[in-house]
Design a protein around this motif. Structure first.
Motif, PDB file in Angstrom:
ATOM      1  N   PRO A 221      40.094  52.786  41.127  1.00 20.80           N
ATOM      2  CA  PRO A 221      39.930  51.538  41.879  1.00 20.80           C
ATOM      3  C   PRO A 221      39.886  50.322  40.958  1.00 20.80           C
ATOM      4  O   PRO A 221      39.512  50.413  39.784  1.00 20.80           O
ATOM      5  N   LEU A 222      40.281  49.175  41.509  1.00 24.99           N
ATOM      6  CA  LEU A 222      40.383  47.949  40.724  1.00 24.99           C
ATOM      7  C   LEU A 222      39.014  47.355  40.429  1.00 24.99           C
ATOM      8  O   LEU A 222      38.149  47.269  41.303  1.00 24.99           O
ATOM      9  N   SER A 223      38.838  46.925  39.208  1.00 24.27           N
ATOM     10  CA  SER A 223      37.659  46.155  38.811  1.00 24.27           C
ATOM     11  C   SER A 223      37.949  44.670  38.989  1.00 24.27           C
ATOM     12  O   SER A 223      39.029  44.192  38.615  1.00 24.27           O
ATOM     13  N   LEU A 224      37.001  43.937  39.541  1.00 21.01           N
ATOM     14  CA  LEU A 224      37.160  42.490  39.651  1.00 21.01           C
ATOM     15  C   LEU A 224      37.395  41.871  38.288  1.00 21.01           C
ATOM     16  O   LEU A 224      38.261  40.994  38.127  1.00 21.01           O
ATOM     17  N   LEU A 225      36.655  42.313  37.280  1.00 22.78           N
ATOM     18  CA  LEU A 225      36.706  41.648  35.977  1.00 22.78           C
ATOM     19  C   LEU A 225      38.033  41.845  35.262  1.00 22.78           C
ATOM     20  O   LEU A 225      38.326  41.138  34.289  1.00 22.78           O
ATOM     21  N   ALA A 226      38.836  42.787  35.728  1.00 27.11           N
ATOM     22  CA  ALA A 226      40.159  42.955  35.134  1.00 27.11           C
ATOM     23  C   ALA A 226      41.129  41.857  35.563  1.00 27.11           C
ATOM     24  O   ALA A 226      42.218  41.728  34.996  1.00 27.11           O
ATOM     25  N   ARG A 227      40.728  41.051  36.557  1.00 27.92           N
ATOM     26  CA  ARG A 227      41.582  39.958  37.019  1.00 27.92           C
ATOM     27  C   ARG A 227      41.444  38.736  36.116  1.00 27.92           C
ATOM     28  O   ARG A 227      40.349  38.442  35.613  1.00 27.92           O
ATOM     29  N   PRO A 228      42.541  38.004  35.878  1.00 32.55           N
ATOM     30  CA  PRO A 228      42.445  36.776  35.098  1.00 32.55           C
ATOM     31  C   PRO A 228      41.432  35.807  35.721  1.00 32.55           C
ATOM     32  O   PRO A 228      41.354  35.681  36.937  1.00 32.55           O
ATOM     33  N   GLU A 229      40.646  35.186  34.902  1.00 28.03           N
ATOM     34  CA  GLU A 229      39.640  34.182  35.282  1.00 28.03           C
ATOM     35  C   GLU A 229      38.415  34.787  35.960  1.00 28.03           C
ATOM     36  O   GLU A 229      37.458  34.056  36.251  1.00 28.03           O
TER      37      GLU A 229
END
Length: 392
Positions: A221-229
């Motif tokens: 599952p995707l981590s929020l912190l892996a997103r830019p900004e």
């Protein structure tokens, strides 16, 4: 004996959903056959032996018998930073971007207290994990749940937030993979969430409790912190309860924006206790476990999900297979409310599930079924439910 009234804040809190379910279960006559609890969110698998051995050794070390630091051991914060770098490609400063606490529940309730002012809104989803609503109450804030719909795969539409509420917002709080619907985050969801918080200049809190359990084995599952900004605008709560089968150990942490971490740390020194040093040492062992061992734990739930979905299909119980977590979010049969259906399963099948309305008004018409029971218990529960012929 005098009877003293609780505070106005305590009176405002709703009854905990799971304590209510415990009371329901206690009233069931189960002499003929035992109750099968499919409402629980505890993993019910043994903690990895290496983690247990680490705790046993650490408990004997004299330095772990003193009061621990509020900040957690530096070796532990380094292990958390290594874990996030390895899992999500996210760099973390162990000194300023990590805080540890005695169970993720403290982060879920404490971070809103550290960030919200009285009268501001905590924006989340409806349905949601019930403690989010009580977290708003404890912060003397208001709660607004963005309605979730099956047509959108239970992902929030931020355009549905009224402008008046957005202007008074102090925090956006998300949780994906989602409890209770099992919805999985998409890159678009986090992009839209970051756009929303930047527009209204508010922080974003992501509860990543089910980080290891996606829709299928091997899916991360995707981590929020892996997103830019993302680290500029938010933080992410992580718990060892599900990923490492350490529910009773009560260890969690939050990572991300340094100013949010700082505010929480100050509150932590006034409101909460610290984590036993031996548990911290065991947490380091867990965070450094080989990847193949960790994915093995989640694979057990995926195998169970496949078997349960097959049984649900056989009894014609509709189910959306695109769910994560170790729960299934299921519609109740026509003619039943969530509470009525929960009571019927308990009374006639001695099976306990969680009624959807306990997660918010948007959960009406659904129940949450847990995959944490053993495969034998799950098979027996489904056999009992099928015998009721509710979906024929």
């Amino acid at each position: 004996m005098p009877v003293f009234s609780p505070s106005a804040l305590v009176n405002e809190l709703e009854e905990n959903l799971f304590s209510a379910l415990e009371k329901m279960a206690a009233q069931v006559e189960s002499l003929q056959r035992p109750l099968i609890d499919l409402s629980s969110g505890s993993p019910r698998q043994p903690t990895p032996p290496a983690v247990v051995a680490s705790l046993q050794a650490a408990a004997a070390r004299p330095e772990n018998h003193d009061y621990p630091s509020f900040w957690g051991k530096f070796t532990l914060r380094q292990a958390i930073a290594r874990f996030y770098q390895r899992q999500y490609g996210v760099e973390l400063d162990p000194e300023h971007e990590i805080a540890v606490f005695h169970g993720a529940h403290i982060g879920v309730t404490g971070l809103p207290r550290a960030l919200l002012n009285p009268g501001q809104y905590l924006i989340s989803t409806d349905p949601c994990y019930p403690i989010y609503r009580s977290a708003a109450v404890q912060a003397q804030a208001e709660f607004y749940g963005i309605p979730l719909h099956a047509a959108r795969r239970f992902l929030p539409d931020f355009t549905e937030v009224p402008e008046k509420i957005a202007r008074q917002a102090g925090l956006l709080m998300l949780n994906y993979p989602h409890n209770p619907t099992g919805a999985i985050a998409t890159p678009g969801l986090f992009a839209e969430a970051l756009e929303f918080v930047q527009r209204w200049q508010i922080p974003l809190l992501h509860d990543f409790a089910y980080a290891a359990i996606g829709q299928r084995a091997g899916e991360k599952p995707l981590s929020l912190l892996a997103r830019p900004e993302a680290k500029q605008w938010g933080v992410e709560i992580y718990t060892l309860s599900k990923t490492f089968l350490m529910a009773g150990w009560r260890f969690g942490f939050v990572v991300g924006n340094a100013s949010i971490i700082s505010a929480f740390k100050k509150l932590h020194t006034h409101s909460y206790s610290t984590v036993f040093g031996a548990v911290q040492d065991a947490a380091v062992t867990a965070l450094d476990l080989p990847e193949n061992e960790v994915t093995h734990f989640a694979a057990i739930y995926h195998r169970r999900r496949e078997k349960v979905i097959q049984a649900l299909r056989a009894m014609r119980w509709p189910v959306d297979e695109r769910q994560g977590t170790f729960f299934l979010w299921l519609p109740v049969p026509a003619g039943f409310s969530a509470q009525q259906f929960t009571e019927k399963l308990l009374r006639d099948a001695q099976v306990l599930v969680a009624p959807g309305h306990g997660f918010g008004a948007g959960g009406e018409g659904f129940v949450r079924l847990s995959l944490t029971a053993s495969e034998e218990a799950l098979a027996e529960a489904l056999k009992r439910i099928a015998a009721l012929k509710l979906f024929a």
